[in-house]
Design a protein around this motif. Structure first.
Motif, PDB file in Angstrom:
ATOM      1  N   ASN A   5       0.857  -1.185   0.000  1.00 30.83           N
ATOM      2  CA  ASN A   5       0.000   0.000   0.000  1.00 30.83           C
ATOM      3  C   ASN A   5       0.894   1.235   0.000  1.00 30.83           C
ATOM      4  O   ASN A   5       1.551   1.542   0.999  1.00 30.83           O
ATOM      5  CB  ASN A   5      -0.910  -0.008   1.232  1.00 30.83           C
ATOM      6  CG  ASN A   5      -1.928   1.114   1.197  1.00 30.83           C
ATOM      7  OD1 ASN A   5      -2.077   1.792   0.188  1.00 30.83           O
ATOM      8  ND2 ASN A   5      -2.629   1.305   2.297  1.00 30.83           N
ATOM      9  N   PRO A  33     -10.445   0.996   4.790  1.00 30.95           N
ATOM     10  CA  PRO A  33      -9.356   0.004   4.892  1.00 30.95           C
ATOM     11  C   PRO A  33      -9.582  -1.170   3.938  1.00 30.95           C
ATOM     12  O   PRO A  33     -10.707  -1.642   3.760  1.00 30.95           O
ATOM     13  CB  PRO A  33      -9.423  -0.446   6.356  1.00 30.95           C
ATOM     14  CG  PRO A  33     -10.151   0.647   7.067  1.00 30.95           C
ATOM     15  CD  PRO A  33     -11.123   1.220   6.078  1.00 30.95           C
ATOM     16  N   ARG A  34      -8.519  -1.617   3.324  1.00 33.15           N
ATOM     17  CA  ARG A  34      -8.573  -2.731   2.392  1.00 33.15           C
ATOM     18  C   ARG A  34      -7.641  -3.843   2.857  1.00 33.15           C
ATOM     19  O   ARG A  34      -6.570  -3.584   3.412  1.00 33.15           O
ATOM     20  CB  ARG A  34      -8.171  -2.280   0.982  1.00 33.15           C
ATOM     21  CG  ARG A  34      -9.055  -1.172   0.415  1.00 33.15           C
ATOM     22  CD  ARG A  34      -8.655  -0.832  -1.004  1.00 33.15           C
ATOM     23  NE  ARG A  34      -9.485   0.234  -1.554  1.00 33.15           N
ATOM     24  CZ  ARG A  34      -9.387   0.680  -2.808  1.00 33.15           C
ATOM     25  NH1 ARG A  34      -8.485   0.153  -3.634  1.00 33.15           N
ATOM     26  NH2 ARG A  34     -10.175   1.650  -3.230  1.00 33.15           N
ATOM     27  N   SER A  35      -8.065  -5.063   2.610  1.00 34.41           N
ATOM     28  CA  SER A  35      -7.242  -6.209   3.012  1.00 34.41           C
ATOM     29  C   SER A  35      -6.131  -6.496   2.014  1.00 34.41           C
ATOM     30  O   SER A  35      -5.108  -7.084   2.367  1.00 34.41           O
ATOM     31  CB  SER A  35      -8.118  -7.454   3.165  1.00 34.41           C
ATOM     32  OG  SER A  35      -8.699  -7.815   1.921  1.00 34.41           O
ATOM     33  N   HIS A  36      -6.334  -6.105   0.745  1.00 30.94           N
ATOM     34  CA  HIS A  36      -5.367  -6.325  -0.333  1.00 30.94           C
ATOM     35  C   HIS A  36      -5.114  -7.815  -0.591  1.00 30.94           C
ATOM     36  O   HIS A  36      -4.096  -8.171  -1.191  1.00 30.94           O
ATOM     37  CB  HIS A  36      -4.036  -5.630  -0.030  1.00 30.94           C
ATOM     38  CG  HIS A  36      -4.152  -4.143   0.113  1.00 30.94           C
ATOM     39  ND1 HIS A  36      -4.233  -3.282  -0.956  1.00 30.94           N
ATOM     40  CD2 HIS A  36      -4.229  -3.369   1.230  1.00 30.94           C
ATOM     41  CE1 HIS A  36      -4.332  -2.036  -0.523  1.00 30.94           C
ATOM     42  NE2 HIS A  36      -4.338  -2.060   0.802  1.00 30.94           N
ATOM     43  N   ILE A  37      -6.015  -8.677  -0.152  1.00 33.61           N
ATOM     44  CA  ILE A  37      -5.870 -10.116  -0.376  1.00 33.61           C
ATOM     45  C   ILE A  37      -6.505 -10.468  -1.717  1.00 33.61           C
ATOM     46  O   ILE A  37      -7.667 -10.152  -1.968  1.00 33.61           O
ATOM     47  CB  ILE A  37      -6.526 -10.919   0.756  1.00 33.61           C
ATOM     48  CG1 ILE A  37      -5.856 -10.585   2.093  1.00 33.61           C
ATOM     49  CG2 ILE A  37      -6.431 -12.414   0.480  1.00 33.61           C
ATOM     50  CD1 ILE A  37      -6.497 -11.268   3.286  1.00 33.61           C
ATOM     51  N   ASP A  65      -5.350 -15.829  -2.428  1.00 31.77           N
ATOM     52  CA  ASP A  65      -4.955 -15.732  -1.016  1.00 31.77           C
ATOM     53  C   ASP A  65      -3.518 -15.241  -0.875  1.00 31.77           C
ATOM     54  O   ASP A  65      -2.722 -15.772  -0.088  1.00 31.77           O
ATOM     55  CB  ASP A  65      -5.124 -17.080  -0.307  1.00 31.77           C
ATOM     56  CG  ASP A  65      -6.588 -17.419  -0.072  1.00 31.77           C
ATOM     57  OD1 ASP A  65      -7.413 -16.489  -0.057  1.00 31.77           O
ATOM     58  OD2 ASP A  65      -6.905 -18.611   0.076  1.00 31.77           O
ATOM     59  N   VAL A  86      -0.983 -11.455  -0.963  1.00 30.08           N
ATOM     60  CA  VAL A  86      -0.902  -9.994  -0.905  1.00 30.08           C
ATOM     61  C   VAL A  86       0.280  -9.579  -1.771  1.00 30.08           C
ATOM     62  O   VAL A  86       1.400 -10.060  -1.575  1.00 30.08           O
ATOM     63  CB  VAL A  86      -0.718  -9.493   0.538  1.00 30.08           C
ATOM     64  CG1 VAL A  86      -0.594  -7.972   0.562  1.00 30.08           C
ATOM     65  CG2 VAL A  86      -1.882  -9.938   1.411  1.00 30.08           C
ATOM     66  N   ILE A 117      -0.868 -15.491   2.366  1.00 25.92           N
ATOM     67  CA  ILE A 117      -1.341 -15.154   3.706  1.00 25.92           C
ATOM     68  C   ILE A 117      -0.909 -16.215   4.719  1.00 25.92           C
ATOM     69  O   ILE A 117      -1.000 -15.986   5.928  1.00 25.92           O
ATOM     70  CB  ILE A 117      -2.873 -14.997   3.724  1.00 25.92           C
ATOM     71  CG1 ILE A 117      -3.557 -16.296   3.284  1.00 25.92           C
ATOM     72  CG2 ILE A 117      -3.298 -13.841   2.841  1.00 25.92           C
ATOM     73  CD1 ILE A 117      -5.073 -16.248   3.377  1.00 25.92           C
TER      74      ILE A 117
END
Length: 243
Positions: A106, A113-117, A121, A123, A154
């Motif tokens: 990021n 907010p973003r998980s970016h996954i 699975d 990042v 992850i």
């Protein structure tokens, strides 16, 4: 299979598909926990059990030590820097390239907010295009792309744990103990003639596997429960005393 005693604790038939065979391990482990209150402290297997989701399930959910090779396709074949040359900073949650530049998931703040996954699975961590353009190592790092990217699973912590275990002496011992498992399978096929199934469907396969496992366990029980045989010298001396 209990490697220490060579006892089959559970069976689960699956179609001839690698993913189904690996997923059946979860079913058998959970069933053994429910029936016998036994939880394995390590799992021995081949590379098929070294996928990121499977390692994450073993380490993060069950606390099982993974004595399996890691399924890793991140190494490059074009003589550029592999992912192992990039250092992971757990505190900042970013990578550092061989030139010391950061790779972040990021680079700008988001209102939500973003998980970016990703769907895989993972990042994705990207370097700054400005850093890569001015870097003297670009030809050795990312010659065909504007910036370098690394997809981190992850479950990467579990994968790293499996890599560390592979360097230990205990892992080599696990490789030797795995021969006991293969020996049981070979015995089922060659001695008990279970090279092909007679009943159709998964239910029929489950019945045949259960009966074959019961036979194997009874043979093993007879061997473990029988008293040890005396040595030949003791038998000869006893025979002379009787004569």
């Amino acid at each position: 299979i209990d490697v220490a005693h060579g006892v089959i604790l559970d069976v689960e038939p699956t179609p001839a598909h690698r993913t189904a065979e690996v997923e059946s391990t979860k079913t058998m482990v959970e069933r053994v926990e429910e029936r016998f209150d036994l939880t394995p402290h390590r799992l021995i297997g081949d590379t098929a059990y070294g996928t990121a989701p499977m390692l994450g399930w073993m380490v993060e959910e069950k606390g099982i030590e993974p004595s399996v090779p890691v399924w890793d396709k991140s190494e490059r074949r074009d003589d550029t820097f592999p992912c192992s040359d990039f250092l992971w900073d757990a505190g900042k949650k970013e990578y550092r390239c061989p030139a010391g530049k950061a790779l972040k998931h990021n680079w700008r703040p988001f209102k939500k907010p973003r998980s970016h996954i990703t769907q895989a699975d993972t990042v994705v961590y990207r370097a700054s295009q400005r850093d890569c353009t001015a870097c003297p190592m670009k030809a050795k790092c990312c010659p065909n792309t504007p910036m370098r990217k690394i997809a981190r699973s992850i479950h990467e912590d579990a994968r790293e744990m499996a890599r560390c275990i592979r360097k230990t002496v205990q892992y080599q011992q696990s490789r030797c103990e795995r021969k006991k498992v293969e020996m049981l399978f070979a015995h089922l096929k060659c001695i008990l003639r279970l090279d092909r199934l007679r009943l159709r469907g998964l239910n029929g396969a489950r019945d045949e596997f259960t009966l074959a496992a019961a036979v194997q366990n009874l043979r093993r029980l007879a061997k473990l429960a029988s008293p040890p045989r005396p040595f030949g010298g003791q038998i000869a001396s006893t025979a002379q005393e009787i004569g």
